[in-house]
Design a protein around this motif. Structure first.
Motif, short mmCIF file in Angstrom:
data_model
loop_
_atom_site.label_atom_id
_atom_site.label_comp_id
_atom_site.label_asym_id
_atom_site.label_seq_id
_atom_site.Cartn_x
_atom_site.Cartn_y
_atom_site.Cartn_z
N HIS A 1 0.83 -1.21 0.00
CA HIS A 1 0.00 0.00 0.00
C HIS A 1 0.86 1.26 0.00
O HIS A 1 0.38 2.35 0.32
N TRP B 1 -5.84 12.34 -7.42
CA TRP B 1 -6.95 12.37 -6.45
C TRP B 1 -6.87 13.59 -5.55
O TRP B 1 -7.89 14.07 -5.07
N ARG C 1 -6.11 7.41 1.70
CA ARG C 1 -5.66 6.77 0.46
C ARG C 1 -4.88 5.49 0.77
O ARG C 1 -4.90 4.55 -0.03
N ASP D 1 -6.64 2.26 0.24
CA ASP D 1 -7.02 1.83 -1.11
C ASP D 1 -6.02 2.43 -2.10
O ASP D 1 -6.40 3.03 -3.11
N ASN E 1 -4.11 1.54 -4.44
CA ASN E 1 -3.96 1.15 -5.85
C ASN E 1 -5.25 1.28 -6.64
O ASN E 1 -5.34 0.80 -7.77
N ASN E 2 -6.26 1.95 -6.06
CA ASN E 2 -7.56 2.11 -6.73
C ASN E 2 -7.44 3.19 -7.81
O ASN E 2 -7.15 4.35 -7.52
N SER E 3 -7.65 2.81 -9.07
CA SER E 3 -7.54 3.77 -10.17
C SER E 3 -8.89 4.35 -10.57
O SER E 3 -8.97 5.23 -11.43
N GLU E 4 -9.97 3.87 -9.93
CA GLU E 4 -11.32 4.28 -10.30
C GLU E 4 -11.90 5.37 -9.40
O GLU E 4 -12.75 6.14 -9.81
N ARG E 5 -11.46 5.39 -8.16
CA ARG E 5 -12.01 6.37 -7.22
C ARG E 5 -10.98 6.74 -6.16
O ARG E 5 -9.97 6.05 -6.00
N PHE F 1 -10.94 6.57 -2.95
CA PHE F 1 -10.80 5.38 -2.11
C PHE F 1 -12.19 4.79 -1.94
O PHE F 1 -13.20 5.47 -2.16
N ASP F 2 -12.23 3.53 -1.55
CA ASP F 2 -13.51 2.84 -1.36
C ASP F 2 -14.09 3.23 0.00
O ASP F 2 -13.49 2.92 1.03
#
Length: 803
Positions: free
Chosen positions: A84, A96, A408, A411, A413-417, A419-420
């Motif tokens: 992470h 982000w 961050r 999450d 490695n999240n490329s869509e948002r 963070f979850d």
């Protein structure tokens, strides 16, 4: 707190990450799901300056430093979750940060305004008010700060001032101690309201007032201090002067420059309302302004309607995004513009037709341009398509990057948002946040603001980001300074005359030298290289030395005089394992394991194990006094080493105590404890082989933390007004079930308590239970004042008549 990648670890890094790692490893051994991430606060001036001096790109310089420091951290043996890992200068991260800026902008919390700003002439950039010290100097370069008029980006942190102030009373905050007061002082008492009004010079002016209803006064006017930066604009405007639009009364407010008004504390703007206050009417007359209110308006402004007018103003301010937030008179918005290259680009396009236009989210990240290419700033306006638009050249303050990184991490490695939110719901708030006191105001204030904002957006589950703080002290080195010139010299250039009186002489000239303890730094020539410590003593010895002797929250005077205590302890532990192995390998001897003498010796180890496990556990888990935990472990070592050889050979409790000793050492010295454990489990003739307490086939780091035995008696301490009245021994299984009510019953059936309380009135009580360790009942009382009985008249007469 994540590090800035300067290229080399210093002893302050060693301290903070060793503390963190010891706590993380301890909690894992207690069965907790521990997430201990690491990353890099990698944007900022120092990297840009260093890269410029060396003729390289800041990105290349920073990446090189990160690689070097990562190797050093790996050598320190910390159990970070490297999967992470994040870096704030990576486009995958700052994409982000830019979205966060756009979210703030959309909510009216990011805005641009021309303002008189703090200019650092050395670093050639703007500083936030928080980055200027009490002497008016830059927090980083030390240069005397100048004032300069520039168009800047701000984040409206004042909109959350009251929330941030109230949040300091949140019961989830633990061990914040004086940080609470520092934050409270910074925010100030939110006893008024701030409004943002547009001037005739197209600037936004902050107007603070304790009485928002005064903005309904059609005769309201503003007094600005004569040195206010707008005075220059007013002069430039000629005879027209300066005025401010008042959307609450539908009027234009005249502006007067004077130092005569009753300005609020730390405020250079005064809102005068002649229709409300007689002293403001006198001020109006002094400035020769004409009254314009009609009789109807005057009637509407009578005291009976003030509360209604206040509500109207505050509602309108919210609707118009013109402020109306509860805030102190001194607190300003967060200035985030920096006139430097190496930072997060602000995602705004300046169009000659549309003005400042936010970059659409799907076009993020706005990456840093090539420095030698000015044409790279040209772009199309996202709104009208004009090709003459230009990208914003300012970058964000690095405190923006660090205001949300903890989220961050979850999450990374999240490329869509960003963070979850479900991960944030599962893990937030941060259970333990460890860092230096120098971040008590700036970083913690900004991080708290950002988390409050994200909580309001439904992304973070709690308003407060950090539950428990551990503010570690600095590592201090002994510095030597020539008395006359103040020049710092190395220790080997000095002859110490009297260490106790800090007296020394410079060998070369015999000049007197002043010896002091100061924060380690290269300029003071008092630093210690961690790699030198690792090479000479090893990682685990270095870790134990940095944790021993003083509490993590205290400053640590780094002195080789403290090394022998730890080195000797390690030698004794190694010797203990060798002796244990030798005792078990000796030829069998006739020992009566059920004899009174044998059982008494073994019982001593039962007591010692429980006593020291209890002490070490409390200081690992509750107090975070890791130096005391070391002292408790050393106490167990002493008990173990006093044990006769036949008990070492046949004693079940000795084997348990020795196992507990090694396991408790593991969070602080994982490599050394692993070596000790491998020797321990290799010894033949195990006596606790069938017990589920120890996992003999597993490494020491996979062992469960030693528990207090159910039959062991723990302390229920009863205190009156903070002083210990008595200690009652309660079996562990029973103590863990004791409630506040049970403790009171026990206290009121104890003679020493009841006899002390005879002439006292109980004010309040509180009860603290540390399961498996101890319980404390506090009783707070006031002494009852006895009323004197009046003497009877006959008795009084007798006294008066008596010669």
């Amino acid at each position: 707190m994540f590090p800035y990648p300067s290229g080399n670890l210093h002893m302050g890094h060693v301290r903070v990450y060793t503390i963190a790692d010891a706590v993380a490893r301890f909690q894992r051994m207690c069965g907790k799901n521990v997430f201990q991430p690491i990353g890099w606060d990698s944007f900022g001036l120092p990297a840009e300056n260093a890269a410029n001096q060396r003729g390289v790109e800041p990105a290349a310089w920073t990446e090189q430093n990160i690689a070097q420091m990562k190797q050093q951290l790996l050598r320190l043996g910390c159990s970070f979750d490297w999967t992470h890992e994040l870096s704030t200068c990576s486009p995958q991260y700052y994409r982000w940060t830019q979205q966060l800026f756009l979210m703030l902008h959309k909510h009216g919390l990011a805005y641009q305004n021309e303002a008189l700003v703090n200019w650092d002439p050395v670093d050639q950039t703007v500083l936030a008010d928080e980055q200027v010290d009490a002497n008016g100097c830059s927090w980083r370069s030390g240069a005397k700060v100048e004032k300069k008029l520039l168009k800047q980006w701000f984040i409206r942190t004042t909109a959350y001032a009251k929330q941030l102030l109230d949040g300091l009373d949140d019961p989830t905050l633990r061990d914040w101690r004086d940080i609470i007061n520092l934050q409270r002082h910074w925010i100030g008492e939110c006893n008024g309201y701030a409004f943002t009004l547009l001037t005739s010079a197209s600037n936004l002016l902050r107007v603070w007032t304790a009485n928002p209803e005064h903005l309904k006064d059609p005769n309201a006017f503003l007094v600005l201090r004569s040195k206010h930066y707008l005075s220059k604009l007013s002069t430039a405007a000629g005879g027209g002067g300066l005025s401010v639009e008042n959307p609450f009364a539908g009027t234009t407010i005249p502006v007067v420059f004077s130092d005569e008004a009753a300005f609020p504390p730390d405020c250079d703007v005064y809102l005068a309302a002649p229709s409300f206050r007689s002293e403001d009417r006198e001020l109006w007359d002094t400035f020769g302004l004409a009254i314009c209110a009609s009789g109807t308006e005057e009637t509407r402004l009578n005291p009976g309607s003030w509360e209604l007018l206040r509500k109207e103003v505050l509602q309108a301010a919210t609707r118009l995004n013109a402020g109306g937030y509860r805030v102190s008179s001194k607190l300003q918005d967060w200035l985030i513009s920096r006139q430097r290259y190496w930072g997060t680009p602000i995602p705004i396009v300046h169009c000659p037709k549309c003005g400042a236009v936010p970059v659409p989210e799907e076009q993020l990240p706005v990456t840093l341009p090539k420095r030698e290419s000015p044409d790279s700033l040209l772009c199309e306006c996202p709104k009208c398509g004009d090709s003459q638009a230009k990208r914003e050249t300012d970058t964000m303050d690095t405190f923006v990057d660090s205001s949300w990184y903890y989220l961050r991490y979850l999450d990374a490695n999240n490329s869509e948002r960003i963070f979850d939110p479900s991960l944030a719901s599962q893990f937030m708030p941060v259970d333990l946040y460890i860092g230096g006191k120098e971040h008590a105001v700036l970083h913690l204030y900004y991080a708290r603001f950002m988390n409050h904002f994200l909580n309001k957006c439904g992304l973070s589950p709690t308003s407060e980001p950090f539950s428990r703080l551990l503010v570690q002290g600095m590592v201090m080195g002994r510095s030597f300074r020539v008395k006359g010139s103040g020049r710092y010299v190395r220790e080997d250039e000095v002859e110490v005359v009297n260490a106790k009186k800090n007296q020394a002489l410079l060998k070369q000239t015999q000049e007197p030298v002043v010896i002091t303890w100061e924060k380690m730094s290269k300029s003071k020539q008092n630093g210690v290289e961690p790699s030198d410590m690792f090479d000479e003593y090893g990682t685990d010895t270095t870790r134990l030395i940095i944790l021993a002797d003083v509490a993590p929250t205290s400053h640590r005077n780094w002195s080789s005089a403290t090394f022998p205590g730890i080195l000797n302890w390690q030698k004794r532990l190694w010797l203990t394992l060798q002796e244990f192995q030798a005792a078990r390998e000796e030829a069998p001897s006739d020992v009566e394991v059920n004899s009174e003498q044998f059982l008494a010796e073994d019982a001593k180890l039962f007591d010692a194990r429980n006593f020291y496990v209890k002490g070490a556990t409390f200081n690992y888990r509750h107090a975070h006094q890791l130096s005391v935990a070391i002292s408790k472990m050393q106490g167990l070592t002493n008990s173990i080493r006093r044990t006769p050889k036949h008990i070492q050979r046949h004693g079940r409790q000795f084997e348990r105590a020795l196992a507990a000793q090694i396991i408790m050492l593991a969070p602080m010295a994982p490599h050394f404890a692993s070596e000790l454990w491998s020797k321990f489990v290799a010894v033949k003739g195990r006596l606790n082989d069938a017990s589920p307490e120890l996992q003999w086939s597993e490494d020491v780091l996979s062992q469960r933390w030693p528990d207090i035995d159910a039959a062991y008696n723990l302390d229920l301490s009863i205190k009156v007004n903070g002083f210990e009245n008595c200690v009652i021994k309660v079996q562990r299984t029973l103590l863990d079930k004791v409630t506040h009510s049970d403790a009171l019953d026990i206290a009121f059936n104890t003679d020493s308590v009841t006899s002390y309380l005879i002439d006292k009135k109980i004010r309040t009580t509180n009860f603290v239970l540390y399961p498996g360790i101890e319980a404390i009942l506090n009783i707070y009382v006031d002494k009852v004042q006895k009323k004197e009985k009046p003497a009877s008249s006959s008795a009084a007469d007798k006294v008066l008549a008596d010669p």
